[in-house]
Design an enzyme around this catalytic site. Structure first.
Site, short mmCIF file in Angstrom:
data_model
loop_
_atom_site.label_atom_id
_atom_site.label_comp_id
_atom_site.label_asym_id
_atom_site.label_seq_id
_atom_site.Cartn_x
_atom_site.Cartn_y
_atom_site.Cartn_z
N GLU A 24 45.36 45.62 34.32
CA GLU A 24 45.68 45.02 33.01
C GLU A 24 44.06 45.21 32.19
O GLU A 24 43.22 44.65 32.80
CB GLU A 24 45.82 43.63 32.82
CG GLU A 24 46.23 43.24 31.55
CD GLU A 24 46.56 41.55 31.46
OE1 GLU A 24 46.29 40.99 32.53
OE2 GLU A 24 47.08 41.24 30.36
N ARG A 250 44.91 41.10 49.49
CA ARG A 250 43.83 41.68 48.67
C ARG A 250 42.71 41.29 49.42
O ARG A 250 42.70 40.30 50.56
CB ARG A 250 43.78 40.48 47.40
CG ARG A 250 43.70 39.02 47.75
CD ARG A 250 43.89 38.34 46.37
NE ARG A 250 43.28 38.95 45.24
CZ ARG A 250 43.45 38.85 44.17
NH1 ARG A 250 44.32 38.29 43.50
NH2 ARG A 250 42.47 39.16 43.15
N LYS A 260 38.83 36.74 37.73
CA LYS A 260 38.17 37.15 36.46
C LYS A 260 37.83 36.04 35.67
O LYS A 260 36.78 35.99 35.10
CB LYS A 260 39.59 37.62 35.48
CG LYS A 260 39.79 39.25 36.02
CD LYS A 260 40.76 39.82 35.25
CE LYS A 260 40.97 41.10 35.77
NZ LYS A 260 42.36 41.83 35.42
#
Length: 548
Positions: A24, A250, A260
RNA sequence: UGGGGUAUCGCCAAGUGGUAAGGCACUGGUUUCUGGUACCAGCAUUCCCAGGUUCGAAUCCUGGUACCCCAGCCA
């Protein structure tokens, strides 16, 4: 995962593989994304398939063109090239909308007027089933009409949503009539003002995969609960292909944060110097720090892929870059904490230069000139007035070899008024160039720079940004408390003259010190700024620690 | 207390019924004009725990335990 794909290919179940990397565009890529890039592009490469780059741009409020550009640069820098044009989920908005209408006609989606708060209440909890919305049984025609009017912008944001009609009592919360479209009167970086409604991740991802002919849709574990929904849409809709979602864990790295939100906070509060600060675990930060694409790929390879929660030791990252640079970085000498040495038996006008190899094992790196003069600089660390046992460097009356040069002996320590050491008087044994001295062994070798010819350099000594190996261990305690106050120490050093004309991003081993990279922003107009990528292993430090 | 996952050396991680790969880290040693590199050696009688099946189990069965994810109109 690799085995699973190999089996599919060998059994003829799959002819080719098509993967995708779906960021994204709402932030910079970090080391975790590097892993995903490596997995998706790497797998495609290995099995002769393709990998697409597709921006998952369904939330215009958070996304920006600047991120789109930066992400592409990072991927290319890592050494990968996507198949075909850059794709966007927003390329499929028309098709997605048509499919939403299809679901409505089939009675499998409806427009809901509940407020966000009401929707949450009706959804139930983890342990209690949800209740159906009072708008759940609207007629197909009414739903079609409402949906169209949502698209046209007749309603306010939040006034209505389109939901799938699945099962409000499903134990998997994702199946309790998930939201397909929400109203957003926002300008979109790709589609402009064409849309007033935007599809959700769940309604977009699988269908986009299907449109592109993706065979393997690889994602992280938190999407595992979404897989039933991913498949439900593929079952309900006349999609052109049948992708399959597979999840993996992950990657986390200790002494770093990768959320983020936290990275953005570090940037916004000026804790660091921007998204590409050399202390940031972003791809652009690692790049500026001096990491190579190959080292990052090697790191991914070393750490592997599994489904288990993991925290990789940052020492592995250090190993990956050291082993790359050990082979590929030319050598140079640079004194970080200069101490003047006067070679008393060298005349003041002596101007000799040694021809020395650019790399001890790489003849293709050629030779460099190393001027040698009466006055030189050495590192303060390499002299001790009262040396402990096993100190192989310089000390009063002791000998040491100047790297690539002569053996010298320390005859006198010159001190200032406060007793601080100002300089050393040493004498050269001229019979030691390229050979060992007669009758004795000199074990120590130290780096040095001619005082007359050395060039001033700014050296930025970077270390971990955090002192705690799990800075975000506490849910909401402030991770900034764990900041390392010494994550950046700037020193003025003196480098051998061969470094006077380096290109930005040139990487060197400063012998006996570490690996350094010419800063790609600051290294301009003749100014020399080097970032420490990583130090060399230091077994002397270990011995010292043991001795004390 | 619902659903979905995961547990193999300090950290990653192979292993899918035949008797515990590999890497990082660490510890010794050899070589060395980088206390670097390279090289050699060491480093899980045991695979979350407890039972069971089997000639044989990290792998199969049963029952536990711990940890992670999910209640955004984020992805």
């Amino acid at each position: 995962m690799r085995n699973q794909i190999r089996d599919e290919i060998e059994s003829g179940q799959a002819k080719t593989i098509v993967t995708r990397f779906p960021p994204e565009p709402n932030g910079f890529l970090h080391i975790g994304h590097a892993k995903s890039i490596w997995v998706n592009f790497g797998l495609a490469e290995q099995f002769g398939g393709r990998c697409h780059l597709r921006f998952d741009d369904t939330n215009p409020a958070k996304e920006e063109q600047a991120y789109i550009d930066a992400i592409q640069e990072d991927i290319r820098w890592l050494g990968y090239e996507w198949s075909g044009a850059v794709r966007f989920a927003s390329d499929y908005f028309d098709q997605l909308y048509a499919w939403a209408q299809h679901l409505v006609r089939e009675g499998k989606a409806y427009v809901d007027d509940l407020s966000p708060e009401e929707i949450r209440e009706y959804r139930g909890t983890l342990t209690e089933p949800g209740r159906p919305s009072p708008y759940r049984d609207r007629s197909v025609d009414e739903n079609l009409d409402l949906l169209e009017r949502m698209r046209l912008g007749e309603f306010d944001e939040g006034a209505k949503v389109l939901r799938a009609r699945i099962d409000m009592a499903a134990p998997n919360i994702n199946l309790r009539d998930p939201i397909l479209y929400r109203i957003r009167h926002a300008h979109h970086h790709q589609t402009g003002d064409a849309w007033k409604i935007y599809p959700s991740y769940d309604f977009t991802h699988g269908q986009s995969d299907a449109i592109e002919g993706i065979t393997h849709s690889l994602c992280t574990l938190e999407f595992e609960d979404h897989r039933p929904l991913y498949e439900w849409f593929l079952d309900q809709l006349p999609v052109p292909s049948r992708p399959r979602q597979t999840e993996f864990a992950r990657m986390n790295v200790n002494y770093t944060v990768t959320s983020k939100r936290k990275l953005k906070l570090l940037v916004d509060q000026n804790v660091v110097d921007g998204w590409d600060d050399p202390r940031m675990p972003t791809i652009s930060g690692l790049r500026r720090r001096g990491y190579t694409p190959a080292s990052l790929r090697k790191f991914c390879d070393m750490t592997g892929v599994s489904r288990a929660a993991n925290v990789v030791d940052i020492a592995m990252l250090h190993f990956a870059i050291r082993s790359d640079l050990e082979d590929n970085a030319p050598r140079a000498m640079c004194v970080l904490d200069p101490l003047k040495v006067v070679l008393t038996n060298v005349p003041a006008d002596h101007d000799e230069a040694f021809e020395v190899p650019g790399h001890p094992a790489r003849e293709d790196m050629g030779m460099r000139r190393l001027p040698f003069t009466r006055e030189i600089w050495i590192d303060r660390d390499d002299f001790m007035e009262e040396p402990p046992k096993k100190f192989f460097r310089l000390a009063p009356g002791k000998e040491v070899r100047l790297r690539n040069g002569y053996v010298i002996r320390c005859d006198e320590v010159i001190k200032g008024g406060g007793g601080e050491i100002e300089a050393l008087h040493c004498s050269v044994d001229f019979d030691t160039l390229g050979k060992n001295p007669e009758g004795r062994k000199v074990k120590g070798v130290i780096h040095w720079v001619s005082a007359e010819h050395g060039v001033p350099v700014e050296v930025r000594l970077y270390d971990n940004l955090f002192l705690d190996e799990a800075p975000d261990r506490d849910k909401d305690a402030d991770f900034l408390e764990h900041l390392n106050p010494e994550s950046l120490i700037v020193v003025e050093g003196i480098a051998e003259p061969a470094l006077a004309k380096v290109e930005p991003e040139a990487r060197y081993q400063f012998e006996r010190v570490g690996y350094f990279c010419a800063d790609r922003h600051a290294c301009r107009d003749g100014k020399l700024v080097f970032n420490r990528t990583v130090g060399l292993k230091d077994s002397w430090a270990k011995i010292q620690k043991k001795q004390s």
